[in-house]
Structure formats: C-alpha cells, structure tokens
Design a protein around this motif. Structure first.
Motif, PDB file in Angstrom:
ATOM      1  N   SER B  57      14.451  -7.723 -31.961  1.00 47.37           N
ATOM      2  CA  SER B  57      15.888  -7.553 -32.146  1.00 47.37           C
ATOM      3  C   SER B  57      16.587  -8.750 -31.516  1.00 47.37           C
ATOM      4  CB  SER B  57      16.344  -6.273 -31.448  1.00 47.37           C
ATOM      5  OG  SER B  57      16.108  -6.392 -30.062  1.00 47.37           O
ATOM      6  N   PRO B  58      17.856  -8.989 -31.891  1.00 45.75           N
ATOM      7  CA  PRO B  58      18.585 -10.099 -31.275  1.00 45.75           C
ATOM      8  C   PRO B  58      18.604  -9.972 -29.750  1.00 45.75           C
ATOM      9  CG  PRO B  58      19.792  -9.263 -33.166  1.00 45.75           C
ATOM     10  CD  PRO B  58      18.626  -8.342 -32.954  1.00 45.75           C
ATOM     11  N   GLY B  59      18.717  -8.764 -29.247  1.00 43.88           N
ATOM     12  CA  GLY B  59      18.723  -8.559 -27.806  1.00 43.88           C
ATOM     13  C   GLY B  59      17.438  -9.027 -27.157  1.00 43.88           C
ATOM     14  N   LYS B  60      16.318  -8.682 -27.786  1.00 46.51           N
ATOM     15  CA  LYS B  60      15.040  -9.091 -27.221  1.00 46.51           C
ATOM     16  C   LYS B  60      14.898 -10.614 -27.255  1.00 46.51           C
ATOM     17  CE  LYS B  60      10.117  -8.687 -27.289  1.00 46.51           C
ATOM     18  NZ  LYS B  60       8.870  -8.374 -27.969  1.00 46.51           N
ATOM     19  N   VAL B  61      15.341 -11.211 -28.368  1.00 45.08           N
ATOM     20  CA  VAL B  61      15.233 -12.665 -28.505  1.00 45.08           C
ATOM     21  C   VAL B  61      16.092 -13.367 -27.454  1.00 45.08           C
ATOM     22  CG1 VAL B  61      15.779 -14.609 -30.024  1.00 45.08           C
ATOM     23  CG2 VAL B  61      14.573 -12.612 -30.928  1.00 45.08           C
ATOM     24  N   ARG B  62      17.299 -12.839 -27.230  1.00 43.26           N
ATOM     25  CA  ARG B  62      18.171 -13.449 -26.203  1.00 43.26           C
ATOM     26  C   ARG B  62      17.527 -13.342 -24.821  1.00 43.26           C
ATOM     27  NH1 ARG B  62      22.575 -11.734 -29.476  1.00 43.26           N
ATOM     28  NH2 ARG B  62      22.491  -9.652 -28.582  1.00 43.26           N
ATOM     29  N   GLN B  63      16.947 -12.183 -24.538  1.00 42.54           N
ATOM     30  CA  GLN B  63      16.268 -11.984 -23.242  1.00 42.54           C
ATOM     31  C   GLN B  63      15.121 -12.980 -23.091  1.00 42.54           C
ATOM     32  OE1 GLN B  63      16.163 -10.434 -20.423  1.00 42.54           O
ATOM     33  NE2 GLN B  63      13.993 -10.610 -19.917  1.00 42.54           N
ATOM     34  N   LEU B  64      14.371 -13.172 -24.187  1.00 37.46           N
ATOM     35  CA  LEU B  64      13.245 -14.107 -24.152  1.00 37.46           C
ATOM     36  C   LEU B  64      13.757 -15.528 -23.890  1.00 37.46           C
ATOM     37  CD1 LEU B  64      10.127 -13.720 -24.735  1.00 37.46           C
ATOM     38  CD2 LEU B  64      10.589 -14.850 -26.900  1.00 37.46           C
ATOM     39  N   CYS B  65      14.890 -15.862 -24.485  1.00 40.21           N
ATOM     40  CA  CYS B  65      15.451 -17.196 -24.307  1.00 40.21           C
ATOM     41  C   CYS B  65      15.885 -17.414 -22.854  1.00 40.21           C
ATOM     42  CB  CYS B  65      16.643 -17.416 -25.240  1.00 40.21           C
ATOM     43  SG  CYS B  65      16.158 -17.498 -26.973  1.00 40.21           S
ATOM     44  N   ARG B  66      16.472 -16.373 -22.245  1.00 42.57           N
ATOM     45  CA  ARG B  66      16.849 -16.488 -20.827  1.00 42.57           C
ATOM     46  C   ARG B  66      15.596 -16.772 -20.002  1.00 42.57           C
ATOM     47  NH1 ARG B  66      21.089 -18.424 -20.397  1.00 42.57           N
ATOM     48  NH2 ARG B  66      20.663 -18.243 -18.165  1.00 42.57           N
ATOM     49  N   LYS B  67      14.551 -16.053 -20.333  1.00 39.23           N
ATOM     50  CA  LYS B  67      13.307 -16.234 -19.584  1.00 39.23           C
ATOM     51  C   LYS B  67      12.734 -17.632 -19.815  1.00 39.23           C
ATOM     52  CE  LYS B  67       9.031 -14.126 -18.297  1.00 39.23           C
ATOM     53  NZ  LYS B  67       8.540 -12.835 -17.838  1.00 39.23           N
ATOM     54  N   ALA B  68      12.892 -18.137 -21.029  1.00 39.42           N
ATOM     55  CA  ALA B  68      12.388 -19.478 -21.341  1.00 39.42           C
ATOM     56  C   ALA B  68      13.094 -20.527 -20.496  1.00 39.42           C
ATOM     57  CB  ALA B  68      12.584 -19.768 -22.832  1.00 39.42           C
ATOM     58  N   ALA B  92      18.742 -18.148 -35.572  1.00 39.67           N
ATOM     59  CA  ALA B  92      20.157 -18.396 -35.252  1.00 39.67           C
ATOM     60  C   ALA B  92      20.501 -17.842 -33.871  1.00 39.67           C
ATOM     61  CB  ALA B  92      21.048 -17.768 -36.323  1.00 39.67           C
ATOM     62  N   THR B  93      20.036 -16.620 -33.595  1.00 35.56           N
ATOM     63  CA  THR B  93      20.269 -15.997 -32.281  1.00 35.56           C
ATOM     64  C   THR B  93      19.690 -16.855 -31.164  1.00 35.56           C
ATOM     65  OG1 THR B  93      20.059 -13.848 -33.344  1.00 35.56           O
ATOM     66  CG2 THR B  93      19.928 -13.886 -30.938  1.00 35.56           C
ATOM     67  N   ALA B  94      18.436 -17.277 -31.365  1.00 33.97           N
ATOM     68  CA  ALA B  94      17.756 -18.068 -30.338  1.00 33.97           C
ATOM     69  C   ALA B  94      18.435 -19.428 -30.171  1.00 33.97           C
ATOM     70  CB  ALA B  94      16.288 -18.246 -30.705  1.00 33.97           C
ATOM     71  N   ALA B  97      21.345 -19.111 -27.978  1.00 38.15           N
ATOM     72  CA  ALA B  97      20.974 -18.801 -26.583  1.00 38.15           C
ATOM     73  C   ALA B  97      20.364 -20.003 -25.866  1.00 38.15           C
ATOM     74  CB  ALA B  97      20.005 -17.621 -26.561  1.00 38.15           C
ATOM     75  N   LEU B  98      19.738 -20.897 -26.648  1.00 34.47           N
ATOM     76  CA  LEU B  98      19.020 -22.020 -26.022  1.00 34.47           C
ATOM     77  C   LEU B  98      19.834 -23.303 -25.963  1.00 34.47           C
ATOM     78  CD1 LEU B  98      15.488 -21.601 -27.678  1.00 34.47           C
ATOM     79  CD2 LEU B  98      16.102 -21.065 -25.313  1.00 34.47           C
ATOM     80  N   LYS B  99      21.005 -23.286 -26.556  1.00 31.53           N
ATOM     81  CA  LYS B  99      21.805 -24.514 -26.700  1.00 31.53           C
ATOM     82  C   LYS B  99      21.944 -25.274 -25.377  1.00 31.53           C
ATOM     83  CE  LYS B  99      24.902 -24.748 -30.038  1.00 31.53           C
ATOM     84  NZ  LYS B  99      26.059 -24.268 -30.788  1.00 31.53           N
ATOM     85  N   GLY B 100      21.596 -26.545 -25.412  1.00 35.24           N
ATOM     86  CA  GLY B 100      21.780 -27.385 -24.231  1.00 35.24           C
ATOM     87  C   GLY B 100      20.739 -27.212 -23.134  1.00 35.24           C
TER      88      GLY B 100
END
Lengths: 284, 301
Positions: B57-68, B92-94, B97-100
């Motif tokens: 889900s977008p939520g899980k992907v965002r969480q993964l990106c924070r962890k990344a 798109a979600t990731a 979240a990863l921008k910059g």
C-alpha cells in the motif's frame, strides 16, 4: 580376546532441538571422585548463547500459541520418558557426586515435580485470571500471557531436581527458555535434553548450555531479546548485576534461593504478563 | 540444433566443483571489529530495500522509504540504503517520499515475476515506471524462451527493454533458480551483458532457490571476463535469500576477491533484500552498544 572399548557419550549443547558442539570448540574436563575424569563438557560461548536466543525466539510463537492442554501433555510425556530412564539418571547423578540412595530419590522427586507442572498448564490461567468490576457497560477481564524468552540459571545443586525446578514453571507457562546448567551437574542437564527431545517438545522451547556463568552473565543479562531471567541459588553479587542489567530492557526477574525447589504456581506467574480486555456489553 | 550466436562464443563451461570449493573458502574469512563495522555499513549502503507484495500500500511504501533514508533513527551516522525497489504503480508514491534524499528508486517491470506478458505491454510498463520517476528498472527475462534455446529472442527483448529505459539503469533478472545449471547462468549473464544490461541480478525473490553464493560467483566471473574483454563495468545484484549480516559480509569478500575494490560500492553492487536490513542494523547496534539487539526495537518494514 581383547576387552571391548566402551563407547563414551559426548556431552554437547542443546540448541533449537539439535545437539551442536560449542562454536568456540572449547571443552572442560569434569572430574569426579578422586579426580577421575567423568566426561568432557562443552564450554559454551556468548555466541552459543546468542544462537540459543535466536532458536528460542523462533520457537516462541508455536509454543506460546499451543493449547495449554497440549503443553501439559508434552510435559507429562517428558516425565514418562524420565521415568523409563530413571536408572540412567541416578547413575549419572552418582557419578557427579550424589550418593546412590539420594540420587534415586532425587530422580523420583524430579519426575513428580515435572508431573506437577504438567498438571498446572491448563489450570493456572483460571487461577490467575480475573473478572474486574468496572463503572461502564463493559465486561472487563484479565488473563495471563507468557512473557517471552526467559534465561534460566539452574541452581548449583541438586543436579536434576534443581534443573527441572528451574525450567518447568517457565515452559509450563508458555515461555521458551535458554537454560544454563549447574557447573557441577552438566551431564544431568544434557541427558535431560535427550528426554525433552524425545517428548515432542518443539525444538527451541528449551535450549541448554553448559558453560561458565561468570563469562556468560554479562551477555545473558544484557541481551535485548531476552525478556526475563530466572536465577536460582546465585550470590548477592550476581543478583546485583542481574538487577542492574535487567533494567536495560526491563526484563522480568525471579531470584530464588537454591533451596526453593517446591512446585508452586506462583513460579509460573513470575513470567506471565497480564492482558486486560474491555468487551462492550449489550446496549440498552 | 541452432548454432550458438556470436555473442555467446565467449561463454565457457563452468567448473561446478571449483565453484563450490571456492565459495566454501569465502565463507571461512573472519571479519571482526572495525572492519566488520565498515563492512556492515557498506552492505547497508548497497541495499535495495524491497517490497514486492500484492498487499503493498502507499502507506507501506512511504514507511519503507523513511527507513531507506534513515535506516536506524537511533544512529543517524549510518548511510542511507542504495535504493528502494517497488512495483510500478507504487513508484509515484516512493518518488515523492525519496525526493532529494539520494536514495535511488528502482521498479520491477516487464510482467514481474514471470515475464510472460506481451512484449509490447512489458515495454509499456517500463516506460510507465520511468515516467513515474524510477531511475532503475529491474526486468525479468523470458526463461522459457531461454531454456528452449531461443537466445536471439531473449537478446532482443533485453535490448528493447534497455531502449525503453532511456536514461534509467537496467538490471536484468536471470531467475537463476529456473535456469538449473551454472552453464545456463553463465550464458544468460553473457547474453544480458552483451544486450546492454547495466546490472545483472540473480533472482526475483519469488521462488527458491534465490541468490546463492555459488550462482553469484558464476555471475561475478562472467562480469570479470566481460570487463577484461570490453572494458565496460557491469554491476551485480544478488537478490532473495540473503537474510543475515554474516552472509552479506561473505558476499562482499567474494566481490572484493573476484572483481576487486572498484566494485565495492553501491554503484556496482547491490543486495536485493528486505529482512537483511534489520539484521545489519542489529549487528551494528551490537557493535555500538556492546549488547545483543532484539528485533523488537526495529521497524518491520
């Protein structure tokens, strides 16, 4: 004709339902009466302890999720197996320094104690659960749930009875255990591992190490994935260190004198967490 | 039988026994203390933190990106991981979240994991993922065609995917678990590199066996030979089945000893994994605090 060479048992560790040698490759000579060599005993390292914790963690969901009835059956089965091998355990205790008559009595007591805890598995939750009066339209009740992984330090003596008194309440309550055997009676603990192995006890529920307590203590007491410590017959100095290090991740502590070996449901309660549930009653 | 195409004339047969023996020796290297810490940090920076589940889900992907970006909030000195790897619709979600952050964004495409869509649809999937912001594409080859000996078909499909990627890097997944022999792995590696792969990757992670040290060694040797012959560096990504820090370190030893220090950075070597991250973080925490860590204190994804 030549005399037959006896086949001697190699006493290894018991981790995850298997009998590995210590990863450190170290051993200690266990001497009996008159300095006679009884056996070479594995000297577990901190990495063996770490591996045992991993095995105990893997076993926890299955064991804590098993029905109380099944846990009781398995413990009872272990008692049955122990009964069948009582003579061997008495001889082993004798070799490690317990006089023959006392050794036989100790084995009988150990079997009875195991049966005692086997009986408690499906009874203690009823004893320690409560229905709580609350001032709202809720049915409110509290039930005990196992704490998790408990590091168990067996008392120095008696060898078999002490070890069972230390581990039985922990696993009867659905926890998994990493147990450190008495330095004077390591053989009884490892032979008990064979009994547990034959009793349908899932691998990893009880893991047994033989080693040097002073060496393992700092790792055992600071490991963040250990949720409780049951120490039997240890010094005040050891208790102080355990209290201090247990604070790291708020481990539950149960510090018993070596003489406290009786069957006691409150020893099961020592490693239970209380879960309270608020259940809405019918709407009026 | 069809003749072997020109681009496979350099594929030698693989000595399976030799591979096994050499891998056994890599595993015996003991890496301790400061070297271990720097090795673990390097491995962390090489992670492709991956979530490829139907329930993403977008939520899980965002969480993964924070962890990344911040693998362990308790230790801000740790590097960010190499990339996040997601399905095309999550790109798109990731990306947002990863921008910059400097973390690359990889997307599996081309009818992952089977690769059995139409070629047109598979190429369109690549263009879609790149358009959404992916700068790395993990494609799968048609293993059925490869095993049937249709090397030219596989070559052309990889070349077409490379073209569809534009400036995005192309990682070619061989799915070595379905290729059965080291000889096939070697051939598929050579074929992928000749066809334009920037990275070659062992597995989808959707079947067992996934990455093994043996298969990785075969692929590293192919990369080494290709580099000697053409001067072009190709990256390597073992994926799936690498769960603990110790195994990851033995892979780094292998890369260092086969390809040399030039490959020991996230531009040329990646781990495709999800559970590996926490084990690395737990080992680093052990080195930092002195006591063994617990998974209870690290996020699941």
């Amino acid at each position: 004709m030549n005399e037959r060479l006896p086949v001697l048992k190699t006493y290894k560790l018991f981790i995850g339902g298997k009998f590995p040698r210590t990863e450190s490759g170290r051993a200690r000579a266990l001497k009996g009466k008159a300095g006679r060599l009884i056996a070479n005993v594995s000297l577990a390292s901190r990495k063996d302890f770490r591996n045992a914790v991993v095995a105990a963690r893997a076993a926890f969901p299955g064991w804590s999720g098993a029905t109380a009835y099944l846990r009781g059956q398995i413990l009872y089965r272990a008692a049955e197996m122990l009964e069948g091998r009582a003579a061997q355990f008495a001889d082993e205790l004798n070799a490690q320094g317990t006089p023959p008559a006392r050794a036989r009595r100790e084995v009988a007591d150990a079997i009875d104690l195991l049966v005692h805890y086997a009986g408690w598995t499906d009874k203690f939750p009823a004893l320690f659960s409560t229905v709580n009066p609350v001032a709202s339209a809720h049915f409110n009740f509290s039930v005990p749930e196992p704490t998790g992984i408990v590091a168990v330090i067996a008392p120095p003596a008696p060898g078999l009875l002490g070890f069972i008194a230390a581990i039985a309440p922990v696993i009867a309550g659905g926890n998994t255990a990493v147990a450190l055997a008495s330095p004077d009676f390591p053989l009884s603990a490892i032979s008990l591992a064979e009994v547990l192995h034959d009793s349908d006890l899932p691998g990893g529920v009880v893991n047994i190490l033989t080693g040097d307590l002073a060496e393992l203590l700092p790792h055992l007491s600071t490991h963040m994935d250990v949720n409780g410590i049951a120490a039997h017959g240890q010094s005040d100095e050891t208790h102080r260190l355990l209290r201090e290090n247990a604070a790291l991740n708020i481990k539950r502590l149960a510090l018993h004198p070596a003489t406290n070996l009786s069957g006691d449901p409150y020893k099961i309660l020592a490693f239970q967490e209380t879960k309270t549930t608020w259940h809405p009653t019918h709407l009026r | 039988m069809k003749p072997v195409p020109r681009y496979l004339q350099h594929s030698p047969p693989v000595d399976a026994v030799g591979i096994t023996e050499r891998v056994a020796r890599f595993k015996t290297r003991s890496i301790k203390a400061a070297t271990k810490v720097s090795g673990l940090k390097l491995a962390l920076s090489m992670l492709d933190l991956t979530t490829l589940e139907g329930k993403d889900s977008p939520g899980k992907v965002r969480q993964l990106c924070r962890k990344a970006i911040t693998p362990d909030p308790a230790d801000p000195s740790l590097p960010h991981v190499g990339a996040v790897c997601v399905y095309p619709t999550m790109v798109a979600t990731a990306h947002k979240a990863l921008k910059g952050s400097g973390v690359h964004l990889a997307s599996v495409a081309t009818s992952f994991p089977s690769g059995l869509g139409t070629l047109a649809a598979r190429l369109e999937e690549i263009r879609y993922a790149v358009g959404e912001g992916a700068d790395e594409i993990d494609m799968v080859i048609s293993r059925g065609r490869f095993l049937a000996g249709e090397f030219n078909y596989v070559f052309d499909e990889i070349a077409a995917c490379k073209e569809a990627c534009g400036t995005a890097h192309l990682k070619v997944i061989l799915e070595t678990g379905e290729l059965h022999t080291y000889d096939n792995v070697r051939r598929a590696s050579d074929l992928a590199m000749e066809a334009g792969a920037d990275f070659i990757k062992t597995s989808t992670g959707k079947m067992a066996p996934a990455a093994t040290p043996e298969v990785t060694l075969v692929m590293l040797q192919a990369i080494q030979d290709y580099h000697e012959r053409t001067g072009r560096m190709i990256g390597m990504k073992p994926a799936g089945g690498i769960r603990d820090a110790k195994t990851a370190l033995s892979y780094l030893v292998m890369v260092r000893e086969v390809l040399g220090p030039d490959w020991l950075n996230p531009d040329w070597f990646r781990f495709g994994a999800s559970t590996l991250a926490n084990d690395i973080l737990m080992q680093l925490a052990k080195q930092r605090t002195g006591h063994y860590a617990s998974p209870d204190y690290f996020s699941n994804d």
